[in-house]
Design a protein around this motif. Structure first.
Motif, PDB file in Angstrom:
ATOM      1  N   ARG A  44     -21.593  -8.213  35.724  1.00 41.66           N
ATOM      2  CA  ARG A  44     -20.637  -9.320  35.765  1.00 41.66           C
ATOM      3  C   ARG A  44     -19.564  -9.030  36.810  1.00 41.66           C
ATOM      4  O   ARG A  44     -19.271  -7.861  37.101  1.00 41.66           O
ATOM      5  CB  ARG A  44     -19.964  -9.494  34.394  1.00 41.66           C
ATOM      6  N   LYS A  45     -18.961 -10.078  37.353  1.00 39.81           N
ATOM      7  CA  LYS A  45     -17.853  -9.907  38.295  1.00 39.81           C
ATOM      8  C   LYS A  45     -16.616  -9.430  37.552  1.00 39.81           C
ATOM      9  O   LYS A  45     -16.334  -9.874  36.440  1.00 39.81           O
ATOM     10  CB  LYS A  45     -17.549 -11.228  39.010  1.00 39.81           C
ATOM     11  N   ARG A  46     -15.866  -8.546  38.192  1.00 41.68           N
ATOM     12  CA  ARG A  46     -14.661  -8.001  37.577  1.00 41.68           C
ATOM     13  C   ARG A  46     -13.513  -9.009  37.635  1.00 41.68           C
ATOM     14  O   ARG A  46     -13.422  -9.813  38.560  1.00 41.68           O
ATOM     15  CB  ARG A  46     -14.233  -6.705  38.269  1.00 41.68           C
ATOM     16  N   VAL A  47     -12.623  -8.922  36.648  1.00 43.64           N
ATOM     17  CA  VAL A  47     -11.424  -9.753  36.599  1.00 43.64           C
ATOM     18  C   VAL A  47     -10.210  -8.943  37.046  1.00 43.64           C
ATOM     19  O   VAL A  47      -9.363  -9.433  37.784  1.00 43.64           O
ATOM     20  CB  VAL A  47     -11.198 -10.301  35.170  1.00 43.64           C
ATOM     21  N   GLU A  48     -10.131  -7.695  36.592  1.00 45.48           N
ATOM     22  CA  GLU A  48      -9.003  -6.826  36.914  1.00 45.48           C
ATOM     23  C   GLU A  48      -9.430  -5.729  37.890  1.00 45.48           C
ATOM     24  O   GLU A  48     -10.611  -5.363  37.940  1.00 45.48           O
ATOM     25  CB  GLU A  48      -8.455  -6.165  35.651  1.00 45.48           C
ATOM     26  N   PRO A  49      -8.485  -5.156  38.641  1.00 48.54           N
ATOM     27  CA  PRO A  49      -8.794  -3.989  39.472  1.00 48.54           C
ATOM     28  C   PRO A  49      -9.282  -2.828  38.608  1.00 48.54           C
ATOM     29  O   PRO A  49      -8.828  -2.654  37.467  1.00 48.54           O
ATOM     30  CB  PRO A  49      -7.465  -3.661  40.141  1.00 48.54           C
ATOM     31  N   VAL A  50     -10.173  -2.024  39.147  1.00 50.26           N
ATOM     32  CA  VAL A  50     -10.812  -0.962  38.370  1.00 50.26           C
ATOM     33  C   VAL A  50      -9.816   0.086  37.890  1.00 50.26           C
ATOM     34  O   VAL A  50      -9.802   0.434  36.700  1.00 50.26           O
ATOM     35  CB  VAL A  50     -11.925  -0.284  39.204  1.00 50.26           C
ATOM     36  N   LEU A  51      -8.984   0.604  38.765  1.00 54.64           N
ATOM     37  CA  LEU A  51      -8.141   1.750  38.406  1.00 54.64           C
ATOM     38  C   LEU A  51      -7.156   1.454  37.280  1.00 54.64           C
ATOM     39  O   LEU A  51      -7.107   2.200  36.297  1.00 54.64           O
ATOM     40  CB  LEU A  51      -7.424   2.279  39.651  1.00 54.64           C
ATOM     41  N   PRO A  52      -6.345   0.372  37.359  1.00 55.19           N
ATOM     42  CA  PRO A  52      -5.440   0.121  36.227  1.00 55.19           C
ATOM     43  C   PRO A  52      -6.178  -0.200  34.938  1.00 55.19           C
ATOM     44  O   PRO A  52      -5.734   0.168  33.841  1.00 55.19           O
ATOM     45  CB  PRO A  52      -4.588  -1.064  36.700  1.00 55.19           C
ATOM     46  N   HIS A  53      -7.315  -0.866  35.063  1.00 56.10           N
ATOM     47  CA  HIS A  53      -8.114  -1.193  33.877  1.00 56.10           C
ATOM     48  C   HIS A  53      -8.623   0.078  33.203  1.00 56.10           C
ATOM     49  O   HIS A  53      -8.474   0.267  31.992  1.00 56.10           O
ATOM     50  CB  HIS A  53      -9.294  -2.086  34.281  1.00 56.10           C
ATOM     51  N   HIS A  54      -9.224   0.966  33.986  1.00 59.01           N
ATOM     52  CA  HIS A  54      -9.739   2.210  33.426  1.00 59.01           C
ATOM     53  C   HIS A  54      -8.615   3.081  32.891  1.00 59.01           C
ATOM     54  O   HIS A  54      -8.749   3.717  31.835  1.00 59.01           O
ATOM     55  CB  HIS A  54     -10.530   2.978  34.487  1.00 59.01           C
ATOM     56  N   ALA A  55      -7.482   3.135  33.616  1.00 55.36           N
ATOM     57  CA  ALA A  55      -6.357   3.961  33.173  1.00 55.36           C
ATOM     58  C   ALA A  55      -5.860   3.508  31.805  1.00 55.36           C
ATOM     59  O   ALA A  55      -5.596   4.322  30.905  1.00 55.36           O
ATOM     60  CB  ALA A  55      -5.239   3.904  34.205  1.00 55.36           C
ATOM     61  N   ARG A  56      -5.719   2.193  31.628  1.00 65.67           N
ATOM     62  CA  ARG A  56      -5.257   1.639  30.342  1.00 65.67           C
ATOM     63  C   ARG A  56      -6.221   2.016  29.225  1.00 65.67           C
ATOM     64  O   ARG A  56      -5.798   2.471  28.145  1.00 65.67           O
ATOM     65  CB  ARG A  56      -5.152   0.118  30.458  1.00 65.67           C
ATOM     66  N   ASN A  57      -7.502   1.846  29.481  1.00 64.66           N
ATOM     67  CA  ASN A  57      -8.486   2.136  28.445  1.00 64.66           C
ATOM     68  C   ASN A  57      -8.565   3.629  28.128  1.00 64.66           C
ATOM     69  O   ASN A  57      -8.777   4.017  26.970  1.00 64.66           O
ATOM     70  CB  ASN A  57      -9.854   1.604  28.859  1.00 64.66           C
ATOM     71  N   LEU A  58      -8.378   4.462  29.135  1.00 66.07           N
ATOM     72  CA  LEU A  58      -8.423   5.905  28.900  1.00 66.07           C
ATOM     73  C   LEU A  58      -7.203   6.395  28.138  1.00 66.07           C
ATOM     74  O   LEU A  58      -7.296   7.350  27.356  1.00 66.07           O
ATOM     75  CB  LEU A  58      -8.573   6.650  30.226  1.00 66.07           C
ATOM     76  N   VAL A  59      -6.064   5.751  28.329  1.00 66.29           N
ATOM     77  CA  VAL A  59      -4.881   6.087  27.518  1.00 66.29           C
ATOM     78  C   VAL A  59      -5.147   5.757  26.051  1.00 66.29           C
ATOM     79  O   VAL A  59      -4.872   6.567  25.148  1.00 66.29           O
ATOM     80  CB  VAL A  59      -3.630   5.346  28.022  1.00 66.29           C
ATOM     81  N   LEU A  60      -5.703   4.564  25.806  1.00 62.69           N
ATOM     82  CA  LEU A  60      -6.056   4.198  24.431  1.00 62.69           C
ATOM     83  C   LEU A  60      -7.086   5.164  23.863  1.00 62.69           C
ATOM     84  O   LEU A  60      -7.012   5.556  22.689  1.00 62.69           O
ATOM     85  CB  LEU A  60      -6.605   2.769  24.392  1.00 62.69           C
ATOM     86  N   ALA A  61      -8.045   5.566  24.698  1.00 68.14           N
ATOM     87  CA  ALA A  61      -9.070   6.521  24.259  1.00 68.14           C
ATOM     88  C   ALA A  61      -8.438   7.853  23.889  1.00 68.14           C
ATOM     89  O   ALA A  61      -8.828   8.487  22.898  1.00 68.14           O
ATOM     90  CB  ALA A  61     -10.100   6.713  25.359  1.00 68.14           C
ATOM     91  N   GLY A  62      -7.460   8.297  24.692  1.00 68.04           N
ATOM     92  CA  GLY A  62      -6.792   9.554  24.391  1.00 68.04           C
ATOM     93  C   GLY A  62      -6.033   9.511  23.077  1.00 68.04           C
ATOM     94  O   GLY A  62      -6.087  10.461  22.281  1.00 68.04           O
ATOM     95  N   LEU A  63      -5.336   8.406  22.828  1.00 73.45           N
ATOM     96  CA  LEU A  63      -4.616   8.249  21.563  1.00 73.45           C
ATOM     97  C   LEU A  63      -5.593   8.191  20.390  1.00 73.45           C
ATOM     98  O   LEU A  63      -5.339   8.760  19.321  1.00 73.45           O
ATOM     99  CB  LEU A  63      -3.767   6.979  21.601  1.00 73.45           C
ATOM    100  N   GLY A  64      -6.737   7.522  20.617  1.00 73.97           N
ATOM    101  CA  GLY A  64      -7.753   7.459  19.567  1.00 73.97           C
ATOM    102  C   GLY A  64      -8.353   8.825  19.291  1.00 73.97           C
ATOM    103  O   GLY A  64      -8.584   9.192  18.130  1.00 73.97           O
ATOM    104  N   ALA A  65      -8.603   9.589  20.347  1.00 76.73           N
ATOM    105  CA  ALA A  65      -9.153  10.939  20.179  1.00 76.73           C
ATOM    106  C   ALA A  65      -8.176  11.830  19.423  1.00 76.73           C
ATOM    107  O   ALA A  65      -8.583  12.639  18.569  1.00 76.73           O
ATOM    108  CB  ALA A  65      -9.468  11.539  21.549  1.00 76.73           C
ATOM    109  N   LEU A  66      -6.890  11.672  19.714  1.00 83.79           N
ATOM    110  CA  LEU A  66      -5.869  12.448  19.004  1.00 83.79           C
ATOM    111  C   LEU A  66      -5.880  12.114  17.512  1.00 83.79           C
ATOM    112  O   LEU A  66      -5.790  13.009  16.658  1.00 83.79           O
ATOM    113  CB  LEU A  66      -4.491  12.155  19.603  1.00 83.79           C
ATOM    114  N   THR A  67      -6.011  10.834  17.197  1.00 83.73           N
ATOM    115  CA  THR A  67      -6.090  10.411  15.794  1.00 83.73           C
ATOM    116  C   THR A  67      -7.310  11.012  15.121  1.00 83.73           C
ATOM    117  O   THR A  67      -7.244  11.459  13.965  1.00 83.73           O
ATOM    118  CB  THR A  67      -6.155   8.871  15.708  1.00 83.73           C
TER     119      THR A  67
END
Length: 290
Positions: A44-67
């Motif tokens: 599919r075509k992207r809506v958001e730029p890759v870097l900020p999108h991935h960064a946001r999701n990886l921050v959430l992933a890090g918080l989830g991993a900590l939990t």
């Protein structure tokens, strides 16, 4: 021969300790491979730029991993050890040991997660947290890691019930974690597979096109394709929805289609705020539910 068989329990016990050293490179390697394939063969075509999108999701992933590390693991791992010691659950009662027991455990975990996934959508208190996963404007491998810590926390009692009722030991629970991570990363990925391959794989496993339908901003499409690993459960329960053209799918939730509504601070606070009509755009336009 008898001597070799006597060594099997020892080998399995040893795997409980070395398994993380196998699991981590495997899951990280799969993530990197899928991200690379997304760049080469996007579905599919992207809506958001890759870097900020991935960064946001990886921050959430890090918080989830900590939990997971701080709350889930200290509860579930000892529980799995106790289940193994006492022979509790379906696996223990029916004495399903070795490969057969592991296979049965994985299948039952897959099915009970199908049920949990439906509850995440149907129970308003759970959906508040799970919606953070669905409001992502792009669906890709990083979305597979994007879960609010509150959702992970709320899943702990369900996970404990799975371990107790099914009878998972530490090894089979670790196997399921890796299986689940690989499946979820694969079907969330924005990788365009040859259609013949996808149809073949889809007979057994959830694929990117199939899960793309589940992330549609049309409510009726979101309320389908609940499976996370085996497609069997959607076939059996009549919740399977295929052959929706990917170019017609808009990813996300209508009330959160504005990029400013899904920045990191907003989605972290989202479950604790007044909830909008998820399936209506801010301009009051509502997508037909079909």
């Amino acid at each position: 021969m008898v001597g070799e068989l006597s060594k099997v329990p020892t080998r399995l016990a040893a795997m409980k300790h070395i398994f993380p050293w196998i699991a981590a490179p495997l899951t990280i390697g799969a993530f990197v491979l899928l991200v690379w394939l997304e760049r080469r063969r996007p579905l599919r075509k992207r809506v958001e730029p890759v870097l900020p999108h991935h960064a946001r999701n990886l921050v959430l992933a890090g918080l989830g991993a900590l939990t997971t590390v701080v709350i889930e693991a200290p509860l579930i791992q000892p529980l799995a050890g106790l289940v193994e010691e006492r022979n509790w659950g379906i696996i223990g009662v029916f004495r399903l040991h070795g490969a057969i027991g592991a296979l049965v455990a994985l299948v039952l975990m897959d099915y009970t997660f199908y049920v949990w996934h439906i509850l995440l959508h149907r129970v308003p208190g759970l959906w508040r947290f799970h919606a953070v996963h669905h409001v992502d404007l792009d669906l890709d491998t990083s979305t597979a890691l994007r879960f609010h810590s509150g959702e992970i926390l709320l899943s702990v009692p369900w996970r404990a019930a799975q371990v107790l009722i099914i009878g998972l030991n530490p090894l089979t629970f670790s196997l399921w974690q890796v299986w689940f991570a690989l499946c979820v990363m694969f079907h969330h990925s924005n990788v365009r597979l040859p259609i013949r391959w996808e149809r073949l794989i889809n007979r057994l496993l959830v694929t990117p096109r199939m899960h793309g339908v589940h992330h549609s901003n049309i409510e009726a499409e979101t309320n389908s394709n609940w499976s996370s690993g085996l497609t069997l459960w959607d076939w059996l329960h009549g919740t399977l929805r295929l052959n929706v053209p990917q170019e017609k799918i808009e990813i996300g939730v209508p009330a959160f289609q504005d990029a400013h509504a899904v920045v990191l601070p907003a989605i972290l606070a989202m479950p604790f705020r007044e909830q909008p009509d998820y399936w209506r755009f801010p301009d009051e336009r509502k997508i037909p539910n079909g």
